[in-house]
Design a protein around this motif. Structure first.
Motif, mmCIF file in Angstrom:
data_model
loop_
_atom_site.group_PDB
_atom_site.id
_atom_site.type_symbol
_atom_site.label_atom_id
_atom_site.label_comp_id
_atom_site.label_asym_id
_atom_site.label_seq_id
_atom_site.Cartn_x
_atom_site.Cartn_y
_atom_site.Cartn_z
ATOM 1 N N GLY A 72 0.786 -1.225 0.000
ATOM 2 C CA GLY A 72 0.000 0.000 0.000
ATOM 3 C C GLY A 72 0.816 1.272 0.000
ATOM 4 N N GLY A 84 -3.528 3.027 -2.156
ATOM 5 C CA GLY A 84 -4.344 1.855 -1.907
ATOM 6 C C GLY A 84 -5.244 1.478 -3.062
ATOM 7 N N LEU A 89 -2.472 -2.716 -5.051
ATOM 8 C CA LEU A 89 -2.446 -3.720 -3.986
ATOM 9 C C LEU A 89 -2.285 -5.121 -4.570
ATOM 10 N N LEU A 110 -2.330 -4.047 5.347
ATOM 11 C CA LEU A 110 -2.409 -2.785 4.612
ATOM 12 C C LEU A 110 -1.548 -1.777 5.360
ATOM 13 N N GLN A 122 -10.160 -0.772 -0.720
ATOM 14 C CA GLN A 122 -8.856 -1.267 -0.279
ATOM 15 C C GLN A 122 -8.996 -2.608 0.449
ATOM 16 N N LEU A 126 -8.267 -6.833 -0.659
ATOM 17 C CA LEU A 126 -7.564 -7.838 0.135
ATOM 18 C C LEU A 126 -8.467 -9.036 0.425
#
Length: 257
Positions: A72, A84, A89, A110, A122, A126
């Motif tokens: 990030g 981000g 990412l 992060l 963001q 993930l």
């Protein structure tokens, strides 16, 4: 997942020149030899060089060793900046897998919340990477209690990595939230550089320990979810840090600190 009560922060390990690299590899290997099972790195640390260093030092990894990394932050002509964006990412996670020689990052954090990208994008990215099998668990770094609460509505959060130590308690509320939710708290800079406070020095004398060990023992006493990640380039300091897990503060010493 179970880890050692004290981890190791690899940020200060130098990937170059050759002599410094050899010393860094020796420190990383010694950490694992004396029982450290959580090693923290990040894309930011040498823009991937730190991840490659750990792979050279420790791969193939012991079954109980958790290598956690962070994404990030992107490199810029002036240094680096938070980013981000989902594509960034994803790319950095793929690069981390390649550099660390892993099929899955057991704990991916992060590094910072990007204020210009919706948190849902963001953390959601993930979550998608976890569903794809590239991430095992998701953590956050330098977050507020509100950001932690918002993130937890999107995905399970396994860890939080905020700056915290006996002399710097800005994120006390975040630690309390993690303790209540059984979220691992990985304090970075767990040992403040100014260790001359009379309460610290006096407690160290009582215990026959170093001031740094007292600071680490205070963190372990402070909450059962805390796993400090002190970093060092010295094997002697590394061994002192890990030995702090065996120190027990009395309630009076804890309150004094």
């Amino acid at each position: 997942m179970t880890t050692s009560r004290i981890g190791f922060g690899a940020m200060h390990l130098a990937a170059a020149p050759a002599e410094a690299r050899a010393s860094a590899i020796a420190v990383a290997r010694r950490a694992v030899e004396i029982g450290v099972t959580l090693v923290d790195t990040a894309h930011l640390y040498g823009w991937g060089a730190n991840e490659e260093l750990l792979a050279e030092a420790l791969h193939p990894y012991p079954d109980n060793l958790l290598i956690t990394t962070k994404v990030g932050v992107v490199r810029t002509p002036d240094g680096g900046e938070i980013c981000g964006r989902p594509d960034v990412l994803r790319h950095q996670v793929d690069e981390a897998l390649r550099r660390l020689r892993l099929e899955q990052v057991e704990l991916l954090q992060l590094h910072r919340v990007d204020p210009d990208v919706p948190l849902a994008d963001q953390v959601g990215t993930l979550r998608e990477l976890r569903e794809e099998g590239k991430i095992g668990r998701i953590g956050l770094s330098e977050v507020t209690t509100a950001q932690l609460a918002d993130a937890r509505t999107i995905v399970d959060i396994a860890s939080v990595q905020n700056r915290y130590n006996v002399l710097d308690r800005e994120h006390e509320a975040v630690l309390d939230a993690c303790t209540a939710a059984s979220i691992t708290f990985l304090p970075w800079r767990p040992v403040h550089p100014l260790l001359t406070a009379p309460s610290i020095v006096g407690t160290a004398a009582e215990l026959g320990a170093t001031p740094a060990q007292v600071c680490l023992a205070w963190l372990l006493h402070r909450s059962p979810v805390i796993v400090p990640i002190p970093g060092t380039t010295s094997i002697r300091h590394l061994e002192e840090n890990v030995a702090a897990a065996a120190l027990t503060l009395t309630d009076e010493q804890f309150e004094r600190l």
